[in-house]
Design a protein around this motif. Structure first.
Motif, mmCIF file in Angstrom:
data_model
loop_
_atom_site.group_PDB
_atom_site.id
_atom_site.type_symbol
_atom_site.label_atom_id
_atom_site.label_comp_id
_atom_site.label_asym_id
_atom_site.label_seq_id
_atom_site.Cartn_x
_atom_site.Cartn_y
_atom_site.Cartn_z
ATOM 1 N N ASP A 181 16.806 -28.402 7.061
ATOM 2 C CA ASP A 181 15.754 -27.413 6.872
ATOM 3 C C ASP A 181 16.377 -26.073 6.524
ATOM 4 O O ASP A 181 17.372 -25.650 7.134
ATOM 5 N N CYS A 182 15.802 -25.399 5.537
ATOM 6 C CA CYS A 182 16.313 -24.086 5.138
ATOM 7 C C CYS A 182 16.325 -23.151 6.343
ATOM 8 O O CYS A 182 15.328 -23.059 7.069
ATOM 9 N N PRO A 183 17.422 -22.436 6.580
ATOM 10 C CA PRO A 183 17.466 -21.504 7.713
ATOM 11 C C PRO A 183 16.692 -20.221 7.452
ATOM 12 O O PRO A 183 16.718 -19.302 8.274
ATOM 13 N N GLY A 184 16.004 -20.136 6.311
ATOM 14 C CA GLY A 184 15.196 -18.960 5.997
ATOM 15 C C GLY A 184 13.795 -19.075 6.551
ATOM 16 O O GLY A 184 13.594 -19.238 7.757
ATOM 17 N N CYS A 185 12.797 -19.051 5.668
ATOM 18 C CA CYS A 185 11.406 -18.944 6.117
ATOM 19 C C CYS A 185 10.843 -20.296 6.539
ATOM 20 O O CYS A 185 11.461 -21.342 6.374
ATOM 21 N N ALA A 186 9.617 -20.257 7.079
ATOM 22 C CA ALA A 186 8.987 -21.447 7.651
ATOM 23 C C ALA A 186 7.952 -22.055 6.716
ATOM 24 O O ALA A 186 7.106 -22.831 7.158
ATOM 25 N N LYS A 218 6.102 -35.004 -1.603
ATOM 26 C CA LYS A 218 7.015 -35.295 -2.708
ATOM 27 C C LYS A 218 7.830 -34.051 -3.001
ATOM 28 O O LYS A 218 7.302 -33.021 -3.399
ATOM 29 N N ARG A 219 9.142 -34.137 -2.819
ATOM 30 C CA ARG A 219 10.016 -32.978 -2.927
ATOM 31 C C ARG A 219 10.568 -32.820 -4.344
ATOM 32 O O ARG A 219 10.887 -33.802 -5.014
ATOM 33 N N HIS A 220 10.711 -31.578 -4.749
ATOM 34 C CA HIS A 220 11.423 -31.268 -5.984
ATOM 35 C C HIS A 220 12.921 -31.399 -5.723
ATOM 36 O O HIS A 220 13.383 -31.209 -4.590
ATOM 37 N N VAL A 221 13.689 -31.722 -6.745
ATOM 38 C CA VAL A 221 15.134 -31.866 -6.559
ATOM 39 C C VAL A 221 15.759 -30.555 -6.092
ATOM 40 O O VAL A 221 16.740 -30.547 -5.346
ATOM 41 N N ALA A 222 15.190 -29.422 -6.530
ATOM 42 C CA ALA A 222 15.648 -28.108 -6.075
ATOM 43 C C ALA A 222 14.539 -27.504 -5.220
ATOM 44 O O ALA A 222 13.764 -26.671 -5.673
ATOM 45 N N GLU A 223 14.476 -27.922 -3.953
ATOM 46 C CA GLU A 223 13.386 -27.527 -3.062
ATOM 47 C C GLU A 223 13.783 -26.278 -2.280
ATOM 48 O O GLU A 223 13.835 -26.261 -1.057
ATOM 49 N N PHE A 224 14.101 -25.222 -3.023
ATOM 50 C CA PHE A 224 14.500 -23.975 -2.374
ATOM 51 C C PHE A 224 14.174 -22.813 -3.298
ATOM 52 O O PHE A 224 13.955 -22.994 -4.495
ATOM 53 N N CYS A 225 14.125 -21.629 -2.728
ATOM 54 C CA CYS A 225 13.878 -20.425 -3.506
ATOM 55 C C CYS A 225 15.148 -19.584 -3.533
ATOM 56 O O CYS A 225 16.162 -19.929 -2.920
ATOM 57 N N GLU A 226 15.090 -18.472 -4.225
ATOM 58 C CA GLU A 226 16.259 -17.596 -4.327
ATOM 59 C C GLU A 226 16.729 -17.135 -2.951
ATOM 60 O O GLU A 226 17.922 -17.206 -2.630
ATOM 61 N N ASN A 227 15.799 -16.657 -2.125
ATOM 62 C CA ASN A 227 16.220 -16.137 -0.833
ATOM 63 C C ASN A 227 16.631 -17.245 0.127
ATOM 64 O O ASN A 227 17.476 -17.038 0.999
ATOM 65 N N GLY A 228 16.045 -18.434 -0.019
ATOM 66 C CA GLY A 228 16.518 -19.563 0.763
ATOM 67 C C GLY A 228 17.937 -19.935 0.397
ATOM 68 O O GLY A 228 18.774 -20.233 1.260
ATOM 69 N N ALA A 229 18.233 -19.899 -0.901
ATOM 70 C CA ALA A 229 19.598 -20.192 -1.350
ATOM 71 C C ALA A 229 20.586 -19.159 -0.820
ATOM 72 O O ALA A 229 21.726 -19.496 -0.451
ATOM 73 N N LYS A 230 20.167 -17.900 -0.762
ATOM 74 C CA LYS A 230 21.035 -16.864 -0.192
ATOM 75 C C LYS A 230 21.315 -17.149 1.283
ATOM 76 O O LYS A 230 22.453 -17.009 1.756
ATOM 77 N N ASN A 281 9.407 -12.426 0.665
ATOM 78 C CA ASN A 281 9.529 -12.949 2.019
ATOM 79 C C ASN A 281 9.269 -14.449 2.136
ATOM 80 O O ASN A 281 9.792 -15.090 3.049
ATOM 81 N N HIS A 282 8.459 -15.010 1.244
ATOM 82 C CA HIS A 282 8.157 -16.451 1.258
ATOM 83 C C HIS A 282 8.009 -16.929 -0.184
ATOM 84 O O HIS A 282 6.925 -17.356 -0.596
ATOM 85 N N PRO A 283 9.079 -16.876 -0.983
ATOM 86 C CA PRO A 283 8.920 -17.134 -2.421
ATOM 87 C C PRO A 283 8.341 -18.502 -2.771
ATOM 88 O O PRO A 283 7.649 -18.633 -3.788
ATOM 89 N N ARG A 284 8.596 -19.533 -1.954
ATOM 90 C CA ARG A 284 8.043 -20.852 -2.295
ATOM 91 C C ARG A 284 6.519 -20.887 -2.162
ATOM 92 O O ARG A 284 5.865 -21.777 -2.702
ATOM 93 N N MET A 285 5.963 -19.911 -1.473
ATOM 94 C CA MET A 285 4.503 -19.809 -1.386
ATOM 95 C C MET A 285 3.900 -19.558 -2.766
ATOM 96 O O MET A 285 2.754 -19.937 -3.036
ATOM 97 N N LEU A 286 4.676 -18.907 -3.652
ATOM 98 C CA LEU A 286 4.155 -18.618 -4.991
ATOM 99 C C LEU A 286 3.826 -19.898 -5.749
ATOM 100 O O LEU A 286 2.877 -19.929 -6.539
ATOM 101 N N SER A 287 4.604 -20.959 -5.514
ATOM 102 C CA SER A 287 4.305 -22.239 -6.167
ATOM 103 C C SER A 287 2.963 -22.788 -5.703
ATOM 104 O O SER A 287 2.191 -23.342 -6.498
ATOM 105 N N ALA A 288 2.672 -22.635 -4.411
ATOM 106 C CA ALA A 288 1.381 -23.093 -3.890
ATOM 107 C C ALA A 288 0.237 -22.270 -4.476
ATOM 108 O O ALA A 288 -0.825 -22.811 -4.825
#
Length: 760
Positions: free
Chosen positions: A60-65, A71-83, A234-241
């Motif tokens: 689990d990404c140590p960033g946001c919740a 079904k997961r994307h192969v790159a299931e992370f955002c910029e800040n999660g990668a940081k 603060n929650h960049p993956r929310m933008l996809s939703a």
């Protein structure tokens, strides 16, 4: 190629400022992600690590919740999660030689950015009484010191056990079990500083302090209101939703004092169309004055009440309580007062009402912009009133969505990390372990600082986090921490808290989310709970940063054995050897976790916890129904010549972790000591763009606090308001400035004046 950590702190005297951007993500996000990852991890390690983030067989990404779809994307992370991953999986190391070269006084002069860039801590370290620097210590001696200090306390309530949101369910359950077997409910946590107001308001109104929606609900919504939140940073993956919801026909209203690039246009880096054109998200931007949200939702409620057929009368009749008192209060809402409180135009509120009335399924999302004010709890109650009026709880595509910040902050609370535990939880815990838990309430974060300040607490133990950097009233907090007999930090990396030590101090280095965890019972995994109540496993895949690290469960178990000794019947050694044994106990204590291990084995994606309001419109409140409330409308009154300051994050930041010195969406580069002020307000106060000011906060008791040397940036914030980054501005927030009911620091509404800086 992996780069070396900075030798000296970078100069931040002259930040570069360009106009703010109007789109988030896209190619710049990819480029920035790869650059940071390569600097910290190198190319091969980057690929090995990032492709496991948020995967069912990964960690689990140590960033946001923010949750994942099944079904997961192969790159299931955002910029800040990668940081966040890169910072943890870094190849840089902080060894005993580093501490020998950097005495405590030197560490205290360093910025949080410099400290974090040094790398992973490799061995347990001790600051001895009277010593000027940390030195190596064996694990056995470290636990002996902990036992010595804790056993010497006059009362167990002189100990504080703090938890950050990174802590796993298993470690959190063990920590609260140990604290209660030891004899205290002093379990402050990071929720006390962020969504405590949400939990307080939701527990009173719908009976459970968690959000009621899933990702599928967001995708099915007709209207999504995003209030007091900046998902682009603060929650960049929310933008996809949000993008998916827009594609399905949803409308989006954002309510915020600052325009945010992520809600203007999202350039999804995972699709060609997204990269080239992006998707406009906002249908309506309400640029509200800080703290005006309760007034806005109260007026919207009045207007709904005045619209024939707009109220879901059947839902109100069957499932709610307190409607008449609420309706009477709402009908008193005044247009002029609301416009003054919000800074909005009448036409903007009328347009918002049109979107509200056109929606059959509405979700309201919020974050710290709603939770960190004196009147945060009544504000969130008013949001609940707004949703209840039209039956928007317990309906697909509708509900409350408090967006949690840290990756397992919600799970830690579910596991019992709470200073005011429910009697039923303690009854179950005591029955399972044969202990007698204390029933009196413990200290939250603010009360913990006051207890340290006043000599009521003497030992401070932190499971992760950066307590000193995250808390308000920096000078008071640091002085309080230095009064402790012992401060202990379970950490992966350095931060400001390690430089603010008690008489003695321990740094206990631990495994991170990315690290393999092998115990006597074999390879282990831990679990987390996301912002939408989904529980799933997390398995690290990298060799640990050092052979001297212990896992968080192991640290708690060994501490418990050292402190409690043979008098404890709890099988701490068994828990350290095999985390499945911990989960078996969780299953018997915490509702919703029945057959915990079996359910994880059956579905790699985990399982969703039950939620009465969401699942069956069952509201476990005192009345047995969802409660309307009728609090007086509040909003900050700001004296002439003053501004209302909100503290916030930059885009190169996650909580108190500073990844870099830029905030590219807002056009800030190369420095963090900036204050964003509307050009007309700055002109009226006599501050040109590029001038320097001291920020001076004013509290009701006449006291003042100063943060010097901030570059004034003329910025399109709402009139009468200002914004600056924390933790640099935490010094301005009085310890006593907190939300009613929740006691959360009121970091989003700080009255300040600007004075010409000596740095000018």
């Amino acid at each position: 190629m992996v780069s070396k950590p900075p030798v000296g702190d970078p100069v931040q005297d002259a930040p570069q400022v360009t106009p703010p951007q109007h789109a988030a993500a896209g190619l710049p996000a990819i480029g920035h992600t790869l650059r940071i990852a390569q600097e910290q991890m190198g190319l091969r390690r980057t690929a090995r690590t990032l492709l496991k983030v948020n995967q069912k067989d990964g960690f689990d990404c140590p960033g946001c919740a923010w949750p994942e779809e099944d079904k997961r994307h192969v790159a299931e992370f955002c910029e800040n999660g990668a940081k966040a991953v890169a910072e943890e999986a870094t190849l840089r190391r902080v060894t005993p030689e580093f501490f020998a070269a950097h005495p405590l006084a030197d560490l205290a002069t360093r910025s949080g950015y410099w400290l974090g860039q040094q790398g992973r801590i490799t061995e347990p370290m001790l600051l001895p009484e009277g010593g000027d620097r940390y030195e190596p210590v064996t694990w056995e001696r470290a636990f002996a010191i902990l036992a010595e200090e804790l056993r010497a306390l006059a009362s167990p309530d002189e100990a504080l056990f703090y938890t950050s949101g990174r802590t796993s369910n298993e470690a959190a359950f063990l920590l609260q079990l140990f604290a209660r077997e030891f004899g205290t409910n002093n379990l402050p946590d990071c929720s006390n500083m962020c969504h405590e107001s949400s939990g307080s308001a939701l527990t009173e109104t719908i009976g459970i302090g968690k959000g009621s929606v899933s990702l599928e609900d967001l995708h099915r919504a007709d209207l999504i209101i995003v209030a007091g939140q900046n998902p682009g940073t603060n929650h960049p993956r929310m933008l996809s939703a949000l993008e998916k919801a827009k594609a399905g026909g949803a409308r989006i209203i954002s309510v915020n004092p600052l325009p945010e690039a992520g809600l203007e246009r999202f350039k999804n880096p995972q699709t060609p169309r997204g990269m080239l054109r992006g998707a406009a998200l906002n249908d309506l931007f309400l640029q509200i004055r800080i703290g005006g949200d309760q007034a806005l939702f109260r007026l919207l409620n009045k207007l709904v009440l005045e619209t024939a057929g707009a109220v879901d009368e059947e839902f109100v009749r069957e499932h709610t309580h307190g409607y008449e008192e609420f309706a009477a209060a709402a009908r008193e809402a005044d247009w002029d007062e609301t416009l003054a409180a919000t800074g909005l135009e009448r036409s903007e509120i009328e347009r918002a009402l049109e979107l509200v009335l056109a929606s059959e399924r509405t979700v309201v999302c919020w974050a710290m912009g709603l939770t960190q004010h004196k009147h945060s709890v009544p504000t969130i109650r008013e949001v609940v009133n707004f949703l209840l009026l039209r039956g928007n709880i317990g309906r697909p595509g509708a509900g409350v969505c408090p967006v949690r910040g840290h990756s397992n902050v919600q799970g830690d609370r579910t596991m019992g990390i709470f200073e005011r535990p429910a009697p039923a939880f303690l009854d179950a815990l005591d029955k399972e372990f044969g202990i007698v838990s204390p029933r009196h309430h413990g200290f939250d974060v603010v009360r913990s600082i006051q207890a340290l300040r006043d000599g009521e607490a003497k030992v401070f133990f932190a499971m992760g986090g950066n307590f000193v950097g995250a808390t308000p009233d920096t000078e008071v907090t640091e002085a309080a921490m230095r009064r402790a007999r012992l401060t202990v930090h379970v950490s992966t990396k350095l931060n400001r808290s390690h430089a603010v030590a008690g008489t003695r101090a321990l740094i206990l280095p631990t495994l991170g989310r990315t690290d393999k965890d092998v115990q006597a019972g074999g390879r282990q995994f831990v679990t987390v709970e996301d912002s939408m109540s989904q529980v799933h496993a997390s398995r690290g895949n990298l060799p640990p940063a050092s052979p001297h690290l212990l896992s968080e469960p192991a640290i708690v178990a060994r501490m418990a054995r050292a402190v409690l000794g043979d008098g404890s019947a709890t099988p701490w050694e068994e828990f350290e050897a095999d985390y499945a044994a911990i989960r078996d106990r969780i299953a018997r204590v915490v509702p919703g976790f029945e057959d915990f291990n079996a359910r994880l084995a059956a579905d790699a994606g985990g399982f969703r916890l039950p939620h009465g309001p969401r699942d069956e419109r069952r509201f476990p409140t005192k009345t047995g129904k969802a409660n309307f409330t009728a609090a007086p409308v509040e909003y900050p009154r700001v004296p002439e010549g003053r501004l209302l300051l909100q503290t916030l994050r930059s885009h190169d930041q996650y909580n108190t972790t500073i990844y870099g010195l830029d905030d590219r969406y807002r056009g800030i580069r190369g420095g963090r000591r900036v204050v964003l002020v509307h050009p007309e307000d700055a002109a009226a106060l006599g501050f040109a763009d590029g001038s320097y000011a001291d920020l001076v906060s004013e509290w009701t008791d006449g006291s003042e606090r100063r943060a010097p040397g901030f570059r004034v940036v003329h910025y399109p914030t709402s009139r009468g308001c200002a914004a600056a980054y924390y933790p640099e501005t935490n010094v301005l927030v009085p310890l006593e400035s907190t939300a009613d009911v929740s006691n959360t620091p009121a970091s989003k509404s700080v009255i300040v004046r600007l004075e010409e800086s000596a740095s000018a």
